[in-house]
Design an enzyme around this catalytic site. Structure first.
Site, PDB file in Angstrom:
ATOM      1  N   ASN A  51     -26.452   5.855 -58.253  1.00  0.00           N
ATOM      2  CA  ASN A  51     -27.022   6.960 -59.034  1.00  0.00           C
ATOM      3  C   ASN A  51     -28.330   7.444 -58.413  1.00  0.00           C
ATOM      4  O   ASN A  51     -28.567   8.642 -58.307  1.00  0.00           O
ATOM      5  CB  ASN A  51     -27.315   6.489 -60.460  1.00  0.00           C
ATOM      6  CG  ASN A  51     -26.221   6.895 -61.423  1.00  0.00           C
ATOM      7  OD1 ASN A  51     -25.530   7.877 -61.198  1.00  0.00           O
ATOM      8  ND2 ASN A  51     -26.064   6.150 -62.480  1.00  0.00           N
ATOM      9  N   GLU A  84     -21.284   1.769 -67.021  1.00  0.00           N
ATOM     10  CA  GLU A  84     -20.368   1.486 -65.902  1.00  0.00           C
ATOM     11  C   GLU A  84     -19.630   0.172 -66.162  1.00  0.00           C
ATOM     12  O   GLU A  84     -19.263  -0.519 -65.241  1.00  0.00           O
ATOM     13  CB  GLU A  84     -21.105   1.465 -64.551  1.00  0.00           C
ATOM     14  CG  GLU A  84     -22.549   1.065 -64.604  1.00  0.00           C
ATOM     15  CD  GLU A  84     -22.745  -0.436 -64.802  1.00  0.00           C
ATOM     16  OE1 GLU A  84     -22.848  -0.819 -65.987  1.00  0.00           O
ATOM     17  OE2 GLU A  84     -22.777  -1.194 -63.824  1.00  0.00           O
ATOM     18  N   ASP A 130     -17.621  -4.747 -64.294  1.00  0.00           N
ATOM     19  CA  ASP A 130     -18.876  -3.996 -64.139  1.00  0.00           C
ATOM     20  C   ASP A 130     -18.976  -3.520 -62.691  1.00  0.00           C
ATOM     21  O   ASP A 130     -18.731  -4.285 -61.752  1.00  0.00           O
ATOM     22  CB  ASP A 130     -20.057  -4.920 -64.493  1.00  0.00           C
ATOM     23  CG  ASP A 130     -21.383  -4.186 -64.505  1.00  0.00           C
ATOM     24  OD1 ASP A 130     -21.960  -4.036 -65.590  1.00  0.00           O
ATOM     25  OD2 ASP A 130     -21.842  -3.778 -63.418  1.00  0.00           O
ATOM     26  N   ASP A 158     -21.178  10.105 -61.978  1.00  0.00           N
ATOM     27  CA  ASP A 158     -20.129  10.394 -62.963  1.00  0.00           C
ATOM     28  C   ASP A 158     -18.762  10.548 -62.289  1.00  0.00           C
ATOM     29  O   ASP A 158     -17.752  10.044 -62.791  1.00  0.00           O
ATOM     30  CB  ASP A 158     -20.455  11.685 -63.729  1.00  0.00           C
ATOM     31  CG  ASP A 158     -21.438  11.446 -64.865  1.00  0.00           C
ATOM     32  OD1 ASP A 158     -21.811  10.275 -65.079  1.00  0.00           O
ATOM     33  OD2 ASP A 158     -21.829  12.426 -65.527  1.00  0.00           O
TER      34      ASP A 158
HETATM   35  P1  GH3 Z   1     -25.144  -4.755 -60.957  1.00  0.00           P
HETATM   36  O1  GH3 Z   1     -24.412  -4.927 -59.668  1.00  0.00           O
HETATM   37  O2  GH3 Z   1     -25.989  -5.948 -61.277  1.00  0.00           O
HETATM   38  O3  GH3 Z   1     -24.231  -4.430 -62.077  1.00  0.00           O
HETATM   39  O4  GH3 Z   1     -26.126  -3.547 -60.727  1.00  0.00           O
HETATM   40  P2  GH3 Z   1     -26.128  -2.187 -61.502  1.00  0.00           P
HETATM   41  O5  GH3 Z   1     -27.085  -1.289 -60.832  1.00  0.00           O
HETATM   42  O6  GH3 Z   1     -24.761  -1.667 -61.642  1.00  0.00           O
HETATM   43  O7  GH3 Z   1     -26.595  -2.645 -62.944  1.00  0.00           O
HETATM   44  P3  GH3 Z   1     -27.376  -1.982 -64.118  1.00  0.00           P
HETATM   45  O8  GH3 Z   1     -26.705  -2.420 -65.376  1.00  0.00           O
HETATM   46  O9  GH3 Z   1     -28.833  -2.333 -63.995  1.00  0.00           O
HETATM   47  O10 GH3 Z   1     -27.271  -0.428 -63.956  1.00  0.00           O
HETATM   48  C1  GH3 Z   1     -26.238   0.283 -64.499  1.00  0.00           C
HETATM   49  C2  GH3 Z   1     -26.527   1.719 -64.190  1.00  0.00           C
HETATM   50  O11 GH3 Z   1     -25.402   2.507 -64.465  1.00  0.00           O
HETATM   51  C3  GH3 Z   1     -27.617   2.322 -65.027  1.00  0.00           C
HETATM   52  C4  GH3 Z   1     -27.286   3.763 -65.071  1.00  0.00           C
HETATM   53  O12 GH3 Z   1     -28.034   4.454 -64.105  1.00  0.00           O
HETATM   54  C5  GH3 Z   1     -25.827   3.819 -64.654  1.00  0.00           C
HETATM   55  N1  GH3 Z   1     -24.960   4.425 -65.660  1.00  0.00           N
HETATM   56  C6  GH3 Z   1     -24.586   3.929 -66.849  1.00  0.00           C
HETATM   57  N2  GH3 Z   1     -23.764   4.785 -67.484  1.00  0.00           N
HETATM   58  C7  GH3 Z   1     -23.587   5.853 -66.664  1.00  0.00           C
HETATM   59  C8  GH3 Z   1     -22.856   7.082 -66.740  1.00  0.00           C
HETATM   60  O13 GH3 Z   1     -22.157   7.377 -67.726  1.00  0.00           O
HETATM   61  N3  GH3 Z   1     -22.948   7.943 -65.690  1.00  0.00           N
HETATM   62  C9  GH3 Z   1     -23.684   7.658 -64.592  1.00  0.00           C
HETATM   63  N4  GH3 Z   1     -23.722   8.536 -63.587  1.00  0.00           N
HETATM   64  N5  GH3 Z   1     -24.402   6.516 -64.491  1.00  0.00           N
HETATM   65  C10 GH3 Z   1     -24.356   5.632 -65.505  1.00  0.00           C
HETATM   66 MG    MG Z   2     -23.328  -2.688 -62.764  1.00  0.00          MG
HETATM   67 MG    MG Z   3     -23.897  -2.957 -66.199  1.00  0.00          MG
END
Ligand code: GH3
Ligand code: MG
Ligand code: MG
Length: 406
Positions: free
Chosen positions: A273, A307, A265, A282
């Site tokens: 973002n 992610e 992760d 992305d």
């Molecule tokens: P942590 O270190 O605890 O993993 O923090 P985090 O911010 O990575 O965790 P969280 O799961 O809360 O957030 C994941 C974020 O990833 C949410 C969303 O904004 C972003 N995300 C998920 N899928 C995509 C994608 O396909 N493209 C983009 N640009 N962002 C994405």
């Molecule tokens: Mg994360």
């Molecule tokens: Mg995550």
């Protein structure tokens, strides 16, 4: 790996073209009563390919098939003994120009389906070409016919295909291959293969059976391209090009007795973002995924969702997988990613500043946390191993991120 995949993609159209070439000398070996079957075979292949392309809503493939179908119908009706020479020359010259140009244009156009104004517009272009060909065949339009046979170079002709047609075929192969290089879509490669097949068909227009065989080869190449693309859409993630969640589920169901699974992760990805925007997020995901895809230790990477990525290592323990995963983690952490700044349309900055902004690159870095677990003990099903790896991932996060936990 990519070289291997490239060669594999090329193998199918090349094999179809070789098979067609090998078939041509045998076309006349059939008894006369069976010869007519070949004609129906072309229409059957066309119909099947058309149905598949329509069912999968591949509008560009449908139009390419339509263009080939019209050329084949014109061949069967007009490029035959007893038809006045003017008509033969007009129809043949027109198809040698229009079919390849259509394939080139379709490889450049975006897929937009068929039953909407884009699709109807594209259909109208093909209908217009048919009218132009018919018009050029009118007795009074000699100049139009001669125009189709304009000589670009003064070389002696070793083929009945007019020079404009040769140029159009070469152009369409180059354009479609370039499109394929950019999109990696099998349909774009199929457009190039179909252009070569049509070129061979036109070249062999006077050889018995050759036109039909190579048109059928072009149709087959397009149909296989549609199927490959559909498969890719089902099992590959669009953004990263990695195998998708669906592929992951099937892989889990087919695993043996010894394997390790890792869940990865990206750290604080929501922050990235929020600070830089979703587009840059992305781009970062794509770059990180391209590193993850090159994992060592015989591992395969999948995009699990968002992610999050999942990896499977057949035949090795979690301890051994950890060494490979730690190398990956370190590589990602030290990777300074060149990111294109998102264009801000309609900004009120002066043009000069905007242009500078457009070319500006920035570098970003991210870290990843990884949890890994192996099959064995209480974890004897893939789901249990995935859950254990997930728990390990939470430990990696809790312990400060940018680390691998078991
Ligand atoms: P942590 O270190 O605890 O993993 O923090 P985090 O911010 O990575 O965790 P969280 O799961 O809360 O957030 C994941 C974020 O990833 C949410 C969303 O904004 C972003 N995300 C998920 N899928 C995509 C994608 O396909 N493209 C983009 N640009 N962002 C994405
Ligand atoms: Mg994360
Ligand atoms: Mg995550």
């Amino acid at each position: 790996m990519t070289v291997y995949r490239t060669l594999l993609s090329l193998a199918i159209p090349v094999a179809v073209l070789i098979a067609a070439a090998a078939w041509v000398p045998r076309a006349t070996e059939f008894p006369a009563a069976l010869a007519g079957l070949g004609h129906y075979a072309v229409w059957i292949v066309l119909a099947l390919a058309g149905v598949v392309s329509l069912a999968f809503q591949r509008g560009r493939a449908v139009l390419a098939l339509l263009s080939l179908a019209i050329a084949y119908a014109a061949y069967a009706h007009y490029l035959q003994p007893g038809v006045p020479e003017d008509i033969v020359f007009a129809i043949f010259g027109a198809m040698c120009l229009f079919v390849p140009l259509n394939l080139a244009a379709l490889s450049l156009l975006q897929e937009r389906g068929l039953f909407n104004r884009h699709g109807f517009g594209r259909l109208a272009v093909i209908a217009f070409q048919v009218l132009l060909a018919a018009w050029a065949a009118l007795p009074g339009n000699r100049a139009a016919r001669e125009g189709l046979y304009t000589e670009i170079v003064g070389a002696a002709a070793a083929t009945p295909v007019p020079q404009l047609g040769i140029a159009a075929i070469a152009l369409s192969v180059i354009v479609a291959c370039a499109a394929w290089y950019r999109t990696r879509s099998s349909i774009d490669l199929a457009f190039a293969g179909a252009a070569i097949a049509f070129g061979a068909a036109a070249h062999g227009v006077t050889t018995p059976g050759m036109f039909a065989i190579f048109v059928a080869a072009g149709v087959l190449i397009l149909a296989i391209g549609v199927l490959q693309d559909t498969f890719r859409m089902a099992f590959r993630d669009e953004l990263t090009g990695l195998p998708s969640r669906r592929a992951w589920n099937e892989r889990l169901a087919g695993l043996g007795r010894h394997y390790s699974i890792a869940m990865l992760d990206v750290d604080h990805f929501k922050n990235l973002n929020d600070t830089h925007g979703h587009d840059i997020g992305d781009q970062v995901l794509k770059l990180v995924a391209s590193r993850i895809a090159r994992i060592s230790g015989g591992g395969t990477a999948y995009r699990f969702g968002g992610e999050e990525f999942a990896l499977v290592f057949p035949g090795i323990s979690a301890a051994d997988a950890t060494a490979h995963l730690d190398a990956l983690r370190e590589e990602i952490a030290g990777y300074k990613m060149e990111i294109r700044r998102a264009d801000r349309p309609g900004g009120d900055k002066p043009g000069k500043q905007r242009r500078a902004g457009r070319n500006a690159h920035r570098t970003l870095s991210v870290t990843v946390s990884i949890g890994v677990a192996q099959r064995g003990g209480r974890h004897d099903t893939p789901d249990a191993v995935v859950q254990a790896a997930d728990k390990a991932l939470y430990r990696a996060k809790d312990n400060g991120r940018n680390r691998v936990s078991r």
